[in-house]
Structures are given as structure tokens and as C-alpha cells.
Design an enzyme around this catalytic site. Structure first.
Site, short mmCIF file in Angstrom:
data_model
loop_
_atom_site.label_atom_id
_atom_site.label_comp_id
_atom_site.label_asym_id
_atom_site.label_seq_id
_atom_site.Cartn_x
_atom_site.Cartn_y
_atom_site.Cartn_z
N CYS A 299 88.97 85.52 74.84
CA CYS A 299 89.66 84.32 75.31
C CYS A 299 90.92 84.08 74.47
CB CYS A 299 88.73 83.11 75.22
SG CYS A 299 89.48 81.56 75.76
N ASP B 94 86.06 71.00 92.08
CA ASP B 94 86.14 70.12 90.91
C ASP B 94 84.75 69.90 90.37
OD1 ASP B 94 85.25 66.93 91.13
OD2 ASP B 94 85.31 68.02 93.03
N HIS C 263 88.33 74.66 75.51
CA HIS C 263 87.90 76.03 75.80
C HIS C 263 87.25 76.13 77.18
CE1 HIS C 263 86.06 79.99 75.42
NE2 HIS C 263 84.98 79.42 75.93
N CYS D 264 90.11 79.27 70.70
CA CYS D 264 89.70 80.60 70.25
C CYS D 264 90.76 81.25 69.36
CB CYS D 264 89.40 81.48 71.45
SG CYS D 264 87.90 80.97 72.34
N CYS E 171 92.60 81.07 74.57
CA CYS E 171 92.89 79.64 74.55
C CYS E 171 93.18 79.14 73.12
CB CYS E 171 91.73 78.85 75.16
SG CYS E 171 90.31 78.56 74.06
N ASP F 234 88.77 60.84 94.56
CA ASP F 234 87.62 60.83 95.47
C ASP F 234 87.52 59.45 96.11
OD1 ASP F 234 86.67 59.24 93.44
OD2 ASP F 234 85.18 60.67 92.74
N SER F 235 86.57 59.28 97.00
CA SER F 235 86.50 58.05 97.79
C SER F 235 85.76 56.92 97.09
CB SER F 235 85.81 58.33 99.12
OG SER F 235 84.43 58.61 98.92
#
Length: 379
Positions: free
Chosen positions: A306, A268, A337, A311, A308, A94-95
Site C-alpha cells: 500500500c 457507499d 488506510h 503505510c 497510502c 441519502d433520503s
């Protein structure tokens, strides 16, 4: 060949949402996409290997914070952010503008730039479009952002008009100061708050400068969700169809889906890792606060739907214990997660676009998640 190139793959017949692909010097990724935030050249508690395992294709780092620590010159000496943090996929920075306006209690905006105080030690600092470009050129991300003014919400029409005009002048200065256009794409940031006339003015100014991509700034700063959606509805059509569109700072599941429906390609937010540190988790059936007493003897996974790492291997009871004891491993598990959840959600969004059913997907998802209820608990 431009450093950043957008390829449109398909438009959803049901909603008009876009399935695309962004090409960068460090690889390509499909959109719509969620980008994990690695503020200080790290996504909190996550390794680059974790991020790759969960399917992250691009991450974001913060110009302001890296300027202060460790300093952009050190990162330049290390070979740039990719080398410094051992990440070989795309990076966006970002700036620094949002941090200047959100973290500093003292700031003075001038035509040349912004005078403000370091939020860590109170030192006086000055950030200008030219300095923001110098820092980001040194950091070496694939995508960098023009320095802009992030106005507050709400703001008067008079304030917004002056702010938008200044941001447009700063954008032109950023283009002139950008030293690496061959391998770093610079995005302009469309501002204008909730005002359609100023969004149109900002978009017109920035599109005339022919940036390789465009961000929509000044949203998710306290305005109601319906205001954000309304602004997106009249802003995204103002942006070139052959370039990526990035909605800054948005990461709740409902806003990701609604943003994609309104033509946004990239998102984001620090939300998934921030709430994870307090034990709040995103699941397929809604928000889950794992610190609650009812999970003390719950030996099931956070989310049965899930796949992941968290999990597959750990129970609610165990994670509750870790979070209540302030154990870093607990934060690592909850962060993993939540990030996986949003990355997987965007894969589902992309698949729904492929199948021309994103509108149906939204209705089913909102019903299951409880977003349609008047008393729905959001993040």
C-alpha cells in the site's frame, strides 16, 4: 442539460461489468466507484484535503442526521453542504429513510409518511417524501435520493408487496416536490427484498417515472452474500443502461467486486471507518487486527503493498499503541488506510474492465484475500 448524466465508456467482455463516467454540477467521476460516507458533513477524522489526496471523487452525507443537527436551514444559509464543509467535488445525500427505520424503536408508517422518535432525545418527528425533498434541496447535494421504506430482512411477501407499492407512490410524490431538478439529480430507489417479482414491480414503477439514476436498496441488511448477488443478477438488468446504478450500504472488498461484475456503478458504506475505529484494517492479504499482541514489536507498515499516507509513514507497532490508548490520531491513520484501500481497489476494478479481465482479477483477488476459503474472515 440534465443535472446528472451517465456516459458508458466500456463494457468488460469477460464479465459484462461497466466502465462509465457520471457528470454532475460539481465535476465528473469514473465508475465503478466507492463513496466515503460523511454522515454529519464530515468523513470521520478526515479533512477534505485528506479525501482528495487519497483520490475520493464523491462523498455521501446523511439527510436524517443533518436535519437534526445542525438543521437544513442553517446549511442552506451557509450556502449548502459544499460551502459548509469546504468540499468542491460531488456530494450525494441519502433520503433519511434507512435511519428512520433502523434507529427509531418507535415508528408508525402511514401513507403520508412516517411518525417516529428522535434517536437523540426522544422527540416526536414526522418525515414524508415532501419533507425529505425540502431537506435535501436545502442541503444542496448533486445527487439526492427519493424517500422510501426500507423493509426488514426477512419480510413476508404480503409485507413486501405493500411496502414496494408505497415506495412507488412516495417516489412519485418526491418528483413532484423536488424544487431544483436543474442542478440536483434525484435517484429512485428500487426495493423488493429478495423477491424477484417485487423487484421487477418496483423497477417497472420507478423506470416509468424517468429518474436520472437508480439505487438498489434493501440489501446488505443481514441477508447472506449469495442472496445479495442473486438479487443483483436479476435487478440490475431491469434498470436503464444509460443511467447510473447505485448499490446502497455495501463496502466489503468482495461485495464491491461482485457488485461491479453484476453491473453496479456506485457504492457507499460506513464499514471502512467503522472498523478502523476498532483497529481492524483491510490489506492486500486479508483482514488485519492491529490491536493484537503480535504487532507490539512489528515496525513494518500495515500493508507493504500500500502506498497510502499511513503505510508510508507509520508502523503497525505505533498504530497499535495509539489504538490501544484511544488516541484520535490512531483512528485517523487507520481510517485513512481503509478508505484509501477501497478507493484504490475500485481503480484496479476499473482498470481490469478496461483490459477485459475483471473475471480473472476477481479470482486472483479472492484467492489472495482468502475469500475462497470456507473459514474466511470477512468484515
Amino acid at each position: 442539460m440534465a443535472a446528472i448524466r451517465y456516459e458508458l465508456i466500456k463494457t468488460c467482455k469477460q464479465t459484462g461489468a461497466r466502465l462509465g463516467r457520471v457528470h454532475t454540477p460539481h465535476g465528473s467521476f469514473e465508475t465503478p466507484i466507492f463513496m466515503p460516507v460523511g454522515t454529519l458533513a464530515t468523513v470521520k477524522t478526515m479533512s477534505p484535503e485528506d479525501l482528495k489526496e487519497m483520490g475520493a471523487k464523491i462523498i455521501l452525507s446523511n439527510t436524517y442526521h443533518l436535519w437534526l443537527r445542525p438543521g437544513h436551514e442553517i446549511i442552506r444559509e451557509a450556502g449548502g453542504l459544499h460551502q459548509f464543509m469546504n468540499w468542491d467535488r460531488p456530494i450525494l445525500t441519502d433520503s433519511g429513510g434507512f435511519q428512520v427505520f433502523s434507529l427509531s424503536k418507535f415508528r408508525k408508517i402511514e401513507e403520508e409518511g412516517v411518525h417516529f422518535r428522535n434517536h437523540l432525545n426522544g422527540d416526536k418527528l414526522f418525515l414524508s417524501p415532501e419533507k425529505a425533498m425540502e431537506i435535501q434541496n436545502a442541503l444542496g447535494p448533486d445527487i439526492m435520493m427519493a424517500f422510501d421504506e426500507c423493509p426488514p430482512f426477512p419480510a413476508t411477501p404480503e409485507y413486501m408487496k405493500n411496502s414496494v407499492e408505497r415506495t412507488s407512490r412516495w417516489a412519485e410524490r418526491c418528483l413532484k416536490a423536488h424544487k431544483r431538478p436543474e442542478d440536483q439529480g434525484l435517484f429512485g430507489i428500487v426495493q423488493g427484498g429478495e423477491y424477484e417479482e417485487f423487484r421487477k414491480q418496483s423497477a417497472r414503477d420507478l423506470v416509468s417515472l424517468d429518474f436520472p439514476g437508480y439505487a438498489i436498496g434493501g440489501l446488505s441488511v443481514g441477508e447472506p452474500k449469495d442472496v445479495m448477488n442473486r438479487v443483483l443478477e436479476f435487478t440490475t438488468p431491469l434498470l436503464p443502461a444509460n443511467k447510473p446504478r447505485y448499490l446502497m450500504g455495501v463496502g466489503s472488498p468482495d461485495s464491491l467486486i461482485d457488485g461491479a461484475i453484476r453491473g453496479v456503478d456506485m457504492f457507499d458504506c460506513v464499514l471502512p471507518t467503522r472498523i478502523a475505529r476498532n483497529g481492524t484494517l483491510m490489506t492486500s492479504t486479508g483482514r488485519l487486527v492491529v490491536k493484537n499482541a503480535k504487532y507490539e514489536r512489528d515496525f513494518g507498515p500495515i500493508d507493504e503493498n500500500c502506498s497510502c499516507y499511513t503505510c508510508r509513514n507509520y508502523s503497525r507497532a505505533y498504530i497499535r499503541h495509539l489504538i490501544r490508548c484511544d488516541e484520535t490520531f490512531g483512528i485517523r491513520l487507520t481510517s485513512y488506510h481503509n478508505l484509501h484501500f477501497l478507493i484504490e481497489l475500485m481503480e484496479q476494478v476499473r482498470q481490469a474492465i478496461r483490459e477485459d479481465r475483471l473475471g480473472d482479477f476477481r479470482e486472483e483477488y479472492f484467492e489472495r484475500y482468502g475469500f475462497n476459503k470456507p473459514d474466511a474472515k470477512n468484515f
